[in-house]
Motif scaffolding. Structure first.
Motif, PDB file in Angstrom:
ATOM      1  N   GLY A 189      15.955  42.064 -21.874  1.00 12.97           N
ATOM      2  CA  GLY A 189      16.711  43.186 -22.422  1.00 12.97           C
ATOM      3  C   GLY A 189      16.069  44.534 -22.208  1.00 12.97           C
ATOM      4  O   GLY A 189      16.561  45.544 -22.713  1.00 12.97           O
ATOM      5  N   ILE A 190      14.964  44.574 -21.461  1.00 14.59           N
ATOM      6  CA  ILE A 190      14.289  45.841 -21.174  1.00 14.59           C
ATOM      7  C   ILE A 190      14.720  46.307 -19.784  1.00 14.59           C
ATOM      8  O   ILE A 190      14.414  45.643 -18.792  1.00 14.59           O
ATOM      9  CB  ILE A 190      12.763  45.677 -21.219  1.00 14.59           C
ATOM     10  CG1 ILE A 190      12.328  45.193 -22.608  1.00 14.59           C
ATOM     11  CG2 ILE A 190      12.070  46.993 -20.871  1.00 14.59           C
ATOM     12  CD1 ILE A 190      10.846  44.907 -22.725  1.00 14.59           C
ATOM     13  N   PRO A 191      15.437  47.426 -19.675  1.00 15.89           N
ATOM     14  CA  PRO A 191      15.902  47.873 -18.357  1.00 15.89           C
ATOM     15  C   PRO A 191      14.747  48.308 -17.480  1.00 15.89           C
ATOM     16  O   PRO A 191      13.685  48.710 -17.981  1.00 15.89           O
ATOM     17  CB  PRO A 191      16.820  49.056 -18.686  1.00 15.89           C
ATOM     18  CG  PRO A 191      16.345  49.551 -20.012  1.00 15.89           C
ATOM     19  CD  PRO A 191      15.852  48.337 -20.756  1.00 15.89           C
ATOM     20  N   ASP A 192      14.945  48.208 -16.162  1.00 19.57           N
ATOM     21  CA  ASP A 192      13.896  48.672 -15.263  1.00 19.57           C
ATOM     22  C   ASP A 192      13.992  50.193 -15.118  1.00 19.57           C
ATOM     23  O   ASP A 192      14.671  50.859 -15.883  1.00 19.57           O
ATOM     24  CB  ASP A 192      13.954  47.946 -13.921  1.00 19.57           C
ATOM     25  CG  ASP A 192      15.264  48.186 -13.171  1.00 19.57           C
ATOM     26  OD1 ASP A 192      16.003  49.118 -13.534  1.00 19.57           O
ATOM     27  OD2 ASP A 192      15.544  47.451 -12.213  1.00 19.57           O
ATOM     28  N   PHE A 193      13.325  50.731 -14.119  1.00 19.71           N
ATOM     29  CA  PHE A 193      13.216  52.175 -14.025  1.00 19.71           C
ATOM     30  C   PHE A 193      14.171  52.801 -13.010  1.00 19.71           C
ATOM     31  O   PHE A 193      14.769  53.835 -13.278  1.00 19.71           O
ATOM     32  CB  PHE A 193      11.778  52.562 -13.659  1.00 19.71           C
ATOM     33  CG  PHE A 193      10.803  52.240 -14.756  1.00 19.71           C
ATOM     34  CD1 PHE A 193      10.549  53.155 -15.757  1.00 19.71           C
ATOM     35  CD2 PHE A 193      10.165  51.017 -14.804  1.00 19.71           C
ATOM     36  CE1 PHE A 193       9.664  52.874 -16.784  1.00 19.71           C
ATOM     37  CE2 PHE A 193       9.276  50.710 -15.828  1.00 19.71           C
ATOM     38  CZ  PHE A 193       9.038  51.645 -16.817  1.00 19.71           C
TER      39      PHE A 193
ATOM     40  N   GLY B  49      12.584  44.620 -30.066  1.00 21.10           N
ATOM     41  CA  GLY B  49      12.663  43.214 -30.452  1.00 21.10           C
ATOM     42  C   GLY B  49      12.602  42.244 -29.296  1.00 21.10           C
ATOM     43  O   GLY B  49      12.811  41.032 -29.485  1.00 21.10           O
ATOM     44  N   ALA B  50      12.308  42.749 -28.099  1.00 19.28           N
ATOM     45  CA  ALA B  50      12.274  41.889 -26.916  1.00 19.28           C
ATOM     46  C   ALA B  50      11.207  40.814 -27.044  1.00 19.28           C
ATOM     47  O   ALA B  50      10.123  41.049 -27.577  1.00 19.28           O
ATOM     48  CB  ALA B  50      12.017  42.723 -25.667  1.00 19.28           C
ATOM     49  N   VAL B  51      11.532  39.629 -26.552  1.00 23.58           N
ATOM     50  CA  VAL B  51      10.589  38.509 -26.541  1.00 23.58           C
ATOM     51  C   VAL B  51      10.412  38.045 -25.100  1.00 23.58           C
ATOM     52  O   VAL B  51      11.248  38.327 -24.238  1.00 23.58           O
ATOM     53  CB  VAL B  51      11.083  37.342 -27.420  1.00 23.58           C
ATOM     54  CG1 VAL B  51      11.186  37.780 -28.878  1.00 23.58           C
ATOM     55  CG2 VAL B  51      12.435  36.824 -26.923  1.00 23.58           C
ATOM     56  N   PRO B  52       9.317  37.341 -24.803  1.00 23.41           N
ATOM     57  CA  PRO B  52       9.072  36.901 -23.426  1.00 23.41           C
ATOM     58  C   PRO B  52      10.224  36.078 -22.860  1.00 23.41           C
ATOM     59  O   PRO B  52      10.847  35.283 -23.562  1.00 23.41           O
ATOM     60  CB  PRO B  52       7.801  36.054 -23.548  1.00 23.41           C
ATOM     61  CG  PRO B  52       7.107  36.594 -24.752  1.00 23.41           C
ATOM     62  CD  PRO B  52       8.209  36.972 -25.704  1.00 23.41           C
ATOM     63  N   GLY B  53      10.500  36.292 -21.581  1.00 16.53           N
ATOM     64  CA  GLY B  53      11.549  35.551 -20.898  1.00 16.53           C
ATOM     65  C   GLY B  53      11.008  34.346 -20.155  1.00 16.53           C
ATOM     66  O   GLY B  53       9.819  33.992 -20.268  1.00 16.53           O
ATOM     67  N   ARG B  54      11.876  33.729 -19.367  1.00 17.88           N
ATOM     68  CA  ARG B  54      11.487  32.519 -18.649  1.00 17.88           C
ATOM     69  C   ARG B  54      10.364  32.786 -17.653  1.00 17.88           C
ATOM     70  O   ARG B  54       9.467  31.954 -17.462  1.00 17.88           O
ATOM     71  CB  ARG B  54      12.704  31.931 -17.937  1.00 17.88           C
ATOM     72  CG  ARG B  54      13.756  31.385 -18.886  1.00 17.88           C
ATOM     73  CD  ARG B  54      14.987  30.911 -18.123  1.00 17.88           C
ATOM     74  NE  ARG B  54      15.691  32.042 -17.512  1.00 17.88           N
ATOM     75  CZ  ARG B  54      16.736  31.911 -16.686  1.00 17.88           C
ATOM     76  NH1 ARG B  54      17.166  30.698 -16.352  1.00 17.88           N
ATOM     77  NH2 ARG B  54      17.329  32.988 -16.191  1.00 17.88           N
TER      78      ARG B  54
ATOM     79  N   ASP C 107       4.870  46.547 -21.529  1.00 16.43           N
ATOM     80  CA  ASP C 107       5.636  46.077 -22.691  1.00 16.43           C
ATOM     81  C   ASP C 107       4.937  45.038 -23.553  1.00 16.43           C
ATOM     82  O   ASP C 107       5.429  44.662 -24.608  1.00 16.43           O
ATOM     83  CB  ASP C 107       6.998  45.534 -22.253  1.00 16.43           C
ATOM     84  CG  ASP C 107       6.909  44.495 -21.139  1.00 16.43           C
ATOM     85  OD1 ASP C 107       5.946  43.690 -21.142  1.00 16.43           O
ATOM     86  OD2 ASP C 107       7.795  44.486 -20.261  1.00 16.43           O
ATOM     87  N   GLY C 108       3.792  44.519 -23.117  1.00 17.97           N
ATOM     88  CA  GLY C 108       3.049  43.549 -23.914  1.00 17.97           C
ATOM     89  C   GLY C 108       3.639  42.149 -23.925  1.00 17.97           C
ATOM     90  O   GLY C 108       3.162  41.282 -24.669  1.00 17.97           O
ATOM     91  N   LEU C 109       4.646  41.869 -23.092  1.00 23.66           N
ATOM     92  CA  LEU C 109       5.303  40.564 -23.137  1.00 23.66           C
ATOM     93  C   LEU C 109       4.457  39.459 -22.515  1.00 23.66           C
ATOM     94  O   LEU C 109       4.631  38.283 -22.858  1.00 23.66           O
ATOM     95  CB  LEU C 109       6.677  40.641 -22.459  1.00 23.66           C
ATOM     96  CG  LEU C 109       7.718  41.477 -23.224  1.00 23.66           C
ATOM     97  CD1 LEU C 109       9.046  41.477 -22.485  1.00 23.66           C
ATOM     98  CD2 LEU C 109       7.907  40.958 -24.648  1.00 23.66           C
TER      99      LEU C 109
END
Length: 260
Positions: free
Chosen positions: A37-41, A82-87, A110-112
Motif C-alpha cells: 500500500g506504499i506508492p513508489d516515487f 499501517g503498512a505491514v510487510p508483503g510477500r 519504510d522499515g518493512l
C-alpha cells in the motif's frame, strides 16, 4: 503481465541461481513495498508526482521548509503508516534466515524489512529510515510520537533538539544530503563478496545506490532483475523478470512452498 508458465519458469530459474550461489545479496527498491500500500516515487500517482522533494539545503536553511517536511511526513503516516510487510519482504526474510541469502541492501526507508524479521546486521539502509528522527547536529534520536506531539502543540512548527537546539529530521537521506559512509561501505563489501545479486523493485536510476548491481556484474556475479518496468541494466542481466514481485517471490517464503 507474465503468463503462469512464464512465472513458473522465472521462479525455477531464480531457485536454480539461489541453489548454486554461495553468497547471494538482494537489492530492494520501492517496488517491493507497493503491494503493502506504499506508492513508489516515479510512477503515475507516485509520491514525487504529488510533492516535489524538499532539498536538504532548503530544509537546513528555512524553518518553513522543516515545517512542511514534517507536515508531509505525518500526512503520509496517516495514509501509509499501517503498512505491514508483503510477500516479497517475507520471502527475503525467510531466505536470509535459511542462509540462502547473505544480506539485503535497500533503497527503502519504510522499515518493512525489519518488520518482516530481518536483523539490523543483515540489512543495509542506503537512504536511511523514516520510522524515527535524529538531530542533524548532535545525532540525538527522537521517536516520531515525540516529534508529532510537539509539532501539533506548536501549531505545525517543527521542534528543535532539546539537547543542542539543532534541526530534527527523519533519519533519512534527502536530496543533496551526503550518503552515509558506513552504509555505503557495508553495501560495497556485500557487493564485492557476492556471486548472485538480485535487484527487486528498483528502477535503478538513483545513484550512487544504483551503481551496486553493475559493480556486482562486472566482478563476476550473476545479476537478476525483478521489476515491473524495464531498467537500464536489463541488457546485461542473467535473468529479467517483469511481473508482480509478490507473485514471483511468494513461493520462496517457506520451505514447503519453495520451487523445486
Amino acid at each position: 503481465m507474465s503468463s503462469p508458465a512464464d512465472l513458473k519458469a522465472a521462479q525455477d530459474k531464480l531457485a536454480e541461481f539461489l541453489a548454486a550461489a554461495r553468497h547471494a545479496v538482494a537489492f530492494t527498491g520501492a517496488g517491493i513495498s507497493t503491494e503493502c500500500g506504499i506508492p513508489d516515487f516515479r510512477s503515475p500517482g507516485g509520491l514525487w508526482t504529488q510533492n516535489k522533494p524538499i532539498p536538504f539545503d532548503l530544509f537546513l536553511a528555512h524553518r518553513a521548509a522543516r515545517n512542511e517536511a514534517w507536515r508531509r511526513k505525518f500526512a503520509m503516516d496517516a495514509a501509509f503508516g499501517g503498512a505491514v510487510p508483503g510477500r516479497g519482504h517475507r520471502a527475503l526474510a525467510w531466505l536470509l534466515a535459511q542462509g540462502r541469502l547473505h544480506g539485503i541492501i535497500t533503497q527503502n526507508i519504510d522499515g518493512l524489512h525489519q518488520a518482516s524479521g530481518v536483523p539490523d546486521d543483515a540489512l543495509v539502509e542506503l537512504h536511511g529510515n523514516t520510522t524515527y528522527a535524529t538531530c542533524l547536529d548532535c545525532a540525538q534520536r527522537y521517536e516520531l510520537d515525540w516529534v508529532r506531539t510537539r509539532f501539533e502543540a506548536a501549531g505545525g512548527h517543527a521542534p528543535d533538539c532539546t539537547a543542542c537546539g539543532g534541526a530534527v529530521k527523519t533519519a533519512t537521506v534527502s536530496f543533496g544530503q551526503a550518503m552515509p559512509e558506513r552504509e555505503m561501505a557495508r553495501a560495497a563489501a556485500l557487493t564485492q563478496a557476492c556471486d548472485l545479486f538480485i535487484v527487486i523493485g528498483s528502477s535503478l536510476v538513483v545513484y550512487p545506490a544504483a551503481g551496486f548491481p553493475l559493480r556486482a556484474k562486472r566482478q563476476g556475479a550473476r545479476l537478476v532483475i525483478l521489476n515491473r518496468e524495464p531498467t537500464d541494466l536489463d541488457a546485461v542481466a542473467d535473468l529479467v523478470v517483469r511481473a508482480e514481485i509478490g507473485d514471483v517471490l511468494a513461493p520462496f517464503a517457506a520451505a514447503d512452498a519453495a520451487p523445486a
